[in-house]
Scaffold this motif. Structure first.
Motif, PDB file in Angstrom:
ATOM      1  N   ASP A  62       0.838  -1.211   0.000  1.00 17.74           N
ATOM      2  CA  ASP A  62       0.000   0.000   0.000  1.00 17.74           C
ATOM      3  C   ASP A  62       0.869   1.256   0.000  1.00 17.74           C
ATOM      4  N   TRP A  63       1.896   1.256   0.810  1.00 19.12           N
ATOM      5  CA  TRP A  63       2.824   2.384   0.862  1.00 19.12           C
ATOM      6  C   TRP A  63       3.522   2.565  -0.488  1.00 19.12           C
ATOM      7  N   ASN A  65       2.412   1.655  -3.448  1.00 20.36           N
ATOM      8  CA  ASN A  65       1.450   2.178  -4.424  1.00 20.36           C
ATOM      9  C   ASN A  65       1.240   3.673  -4.249  1.00 20.36           C
ATOM     10  N   GLU A  66       1.178   4.127  -3.009  1.00 16.72           N
ATOM     11  CA  GLU A  66       1.040   5.565  -2.741  1.00 16.72           C
ATOM     12  C   GLU A  66       2.289   6.314  -3.210  1.00 16.72           C
ATOM     13  N   GLU A  68       4.231   5.402  -5.604  1.00 16.95           N
ATOM     14  CA  GLU A  68       4.169   5.410  -7.074  1.00 16.95           C
ATOM     15  C   GLU A  68       3.258   6.546  -7.544  1.00 16.95           C
ATOM     16  N   TYR A  69       2.117   6.709  -6.897  1.00 23.05           N
ATOM     17  CA  TYR A  69       1.176   7.768  -7.237  1.00 23.05           C
ATOM     18  C   TYR A  69       1.836   9.146  -7.099  1.00 23.05           C
ATOM     19  N   GLN A  70       2.719   9.275  -6.108  1.00 21.98           N
ATOM     20  CA  GLN A  70       3.418  10.538  -5.870  1.00 21.98           C
ATOM     21  C   GLN A  70       4.640  10.725  -6.782  1.00 21.98           C
ATOM     22  N   GLY A  71       4.936   9.722  -7.617  1.00 21.15           N
ATOM     23  CA  GLY A  71       6.069   9.830  -8.535  1.00 21.15           C
ATOM     24  C   GLY A  71       7.414   9.491  -7.922  1.00 21.15           C
ATOM     25  N   THR A  73       8.778   6.408  -7.459  1.00 26.86           N
ATOM     26  CA  THR A  73       9.201   5.021  -7.697  1.00 26.86           C
ATOM     27  C   THR A  73       9.888   4.876  -9.048  1.00 26.86           C
ATOM     28  N   THR A  75      10.243   1.825 -12.159  1.00 24.24           N
ATOM     29  CA  THR A  75       9.701   0.568 -12.663  1.00 24.24           C
ATOM     30  C   THR A  75      10.791  -0.103 -13.483  1.00 24.24           C
TER      31      THR A  75
END
Length: 145
Positions: A62-63, A65-66, A68-71, A73, A75
């Motif tokens: 979950d952390w 994914n959050e 990633e949403y914030q940019g 991460t 891939t």
């Protein structure tokens, strides 16, 4: 359990464990059954050359994914995501923590204490064949090498 391992368990118990880095898999052993099942990440090439010194990363999904949403991460080519601050940009998903724990627990089922080298044989066997080895099977493989 060393202070870092206890800190990881304490964070988990408070619901605050987002990520952890273990300098090698032996550091993970005392906490593996005390933290939530998530994917473990490592650099497979490093593991293949020296598993006893390969860092293992743990990220709460979950952390992650959050993040990633914030940019925050990266891939990789396998579509694994991990934080952009990780010092080894060649990590990938490796095993789920529960699977890692099962591999180690099966070795302990005989009541004998496996060595880290024996654990590596069992882990590698599982990683390659998706099957478990028991203690005596690991001993037989060690005797044949």
């Amino acid at each position: 359990m060393n202070p870092n391992q206890q800190h990881i368990v304490d964070l988990h118990e408070k619901g605050e464990l987002q990520h952890a880095k273990f300098d090698h898999f032996v550091e993970l052993l005392p906490v593996m059954n005390k933290i939530e099942n998530q994917w473990l990440y490592l650099n497979v090439k490093k593991w293949e050359s020296n598993p006893l010194t390969t860092p293992i990363y743990y990220f709460n999904e979950d952390w992650l994914n959050e993040l990633e949403y914030q940019g925050g991460t990266i891939t990789n080519a396998r579509a694994d995501i991990f934080p952009d601050w990780v010092d080894d940009q060649h990590i990938q998903t490796w095993l789920e923590l529960a699977t890692f724990e099962d591999i180690i627990d099966i070795l302990h089922n005989t009541g004998k204490t496996p060595t880290p080298e024996m654990m590596v044989i069992a882990i590698n066997y599982y990683y390659e064949y998706d099957a478990f080895l028991e203690y005596d099977e690991v001993v037989a493989r060690m005797d044949n090498h």
